[in-house]
Design an enzyme around this catalytic site. Sequence first.
Site, short mmCIF file in Angstrom:
data_model
loop_
_atom_site.label_atom_id
_atom_site.label_comp_id
_atom_site.label_asym_id
_atom_site.label_seq_id
_atom_site.Cartn_x
_atom_site.Cartn_y
_atom_site.Cartn_z
N LYS A 53 0.83 -1.20 0.00
CA LYS A 53 0.00 0.00 0.00
C LYS A 53 0.87 1.26 0.00
CE LYS A 53 -3.64 -2.51 2.41
NZ LYS A 53 -4.30 -2.81 3.69
N GLN A 97 -5.19 -1.82 9.90
CA GLN A 97 -4.86 -3.10 9.28
C GLN A 97 -5.40 -4.26 10.13
OE1 GLN A 97 -3.25 -3.48 6.21
NE2 GLN A 97 -3.84 -5.62 6.49
N ASP A 120 -11.24 2.51 3.64
CA ASP A 120 -11.51 1.07 3.49
C ASP A 120 -13.01 0.84 3.28
OD1 ASP A 120 -9.39 -0.69 3.36
OD2 ASP A 120 -9.10 -0.78 5.54
#
Length: 286
Positions: A53, A97, A120
Site C-alpha cells: 500500500k 490493518q 476502506d
Amino acid sequence: MTALVLDGAAIAREVLSELKPRVAVLERKRIRPGLATVLVGNNVASLAYVRNKVRACAEVGVHAEVHELDIDCGEAAIMAEVAALNSNRDIHGIIVQLPLPPGVDAQRVLQSVALEKDVDGFNWCNLGAIVDGHPRLVPCTPLGVITMLERTSVPLEGTHAVVIGRSSIVGKPMALLMISRGATVTVCNSKTPDLGSHTRSADILIAAAGRAKLVTADMVKAGAVVIDVGINRLPDGKLTGDVDYEAVRLKAGAISPVPGGVGRMTVAMLVANTVLAAERAAGVSP
Ligand code: NAD
C-alpha cells in the site's frame, strides 16, 4: 477455449497513473493526499500488505505513514491513535490493518474511523450508502472487482452474477454493486447446498470464500467470467485463489489470476479512495 486473463496488475497500473493528474491539481492548492495506516503487532502478511500500500501511494505522490503499535498495546491505545488521526488535517484516509489482536473489539475500532476518512469503506454508514445506491467510500476489494470488469468492458446489466461469500467487506458489498449495475445476483455461503447448481448458471462468477480451489471446472459455465478474490496460502507457502485456475481457464471466457488479479486492484482502489477523500476535503471535484 482458453480464457482471457484479466490482468489486475496492468489495470491497477492504469488506475494509479490516472490518479497522478488529480494529485497534481491538489498539489497546486498545496494539498498532498495523506493515508495513515494503523498497524498493531507484526503479523507477517499484514506487514507485506502495508508495504504494498505504501509503495502504491508513493507511485502517485500520495503521502503514506504507518503508525505501528505494540501487539499488547490494548484497545484504548488503538482508539486514541485513530482519534488523533481523525483530527489530523494532513491525513485524508485512515486504515486499521486487520487482523487486530485477540481481546480488541475490531468493530469498535473500525467504526471509530471518521466517516469521510474511511477509505476502506468499512464504516456502517459507508456500507449503508451502497445499499441505497448512493455510495460514498466503497470497500476497496469489491470496488476493485467492479473496476476490473468495467475496464475490460464486461457487460453487467442483464447478467446473472453469482457471488460466493457474504462477508460485510467483500461478498455483501460486491453483491450490492452488481445489483446496482443491473445484474441479477445470487449470493452463496458456506451453508448453501449444492454450490455448483448455482455457479453453473453464472455469467459472472465471483469467488470470495477463502477456500483454496473451491471452484472447479465442472462448476463453471463455458464462457463465464470468473473473478477470484480468494487468497489462500498452501502448505508449500505458495498463494492460491478460490478457483482451480489451470482447469477453469480452459472453460471460462475470462478469468482473474491469483496473484496478479484482484489483490492488485484492491491496493489501487485504496489509493483512489484516498485521493477522492482528499478532493472532497478540499472541495475539488474529481
Ligand atoms: P470471510 O471469512 O469473512 O468470509 C468468507 C465467506 O465465504 C463467508 O460468507 C462464508 O460463508 C463463505 N464460504 C466459506 N466457505 C464456503 C464454501 N465452501 N462454499 C460457499 N461459501 C463459503 O472472508 P472475506 O474477508 O470475505 O474474504 C474472502 C477471501 O477473499 C479470503 O480468502 C480473503 O483472504 C480474500 N480477500 C482478498 C482480498 C484481495 O485483495 N484479493 C481482499 C479481501 C479478502
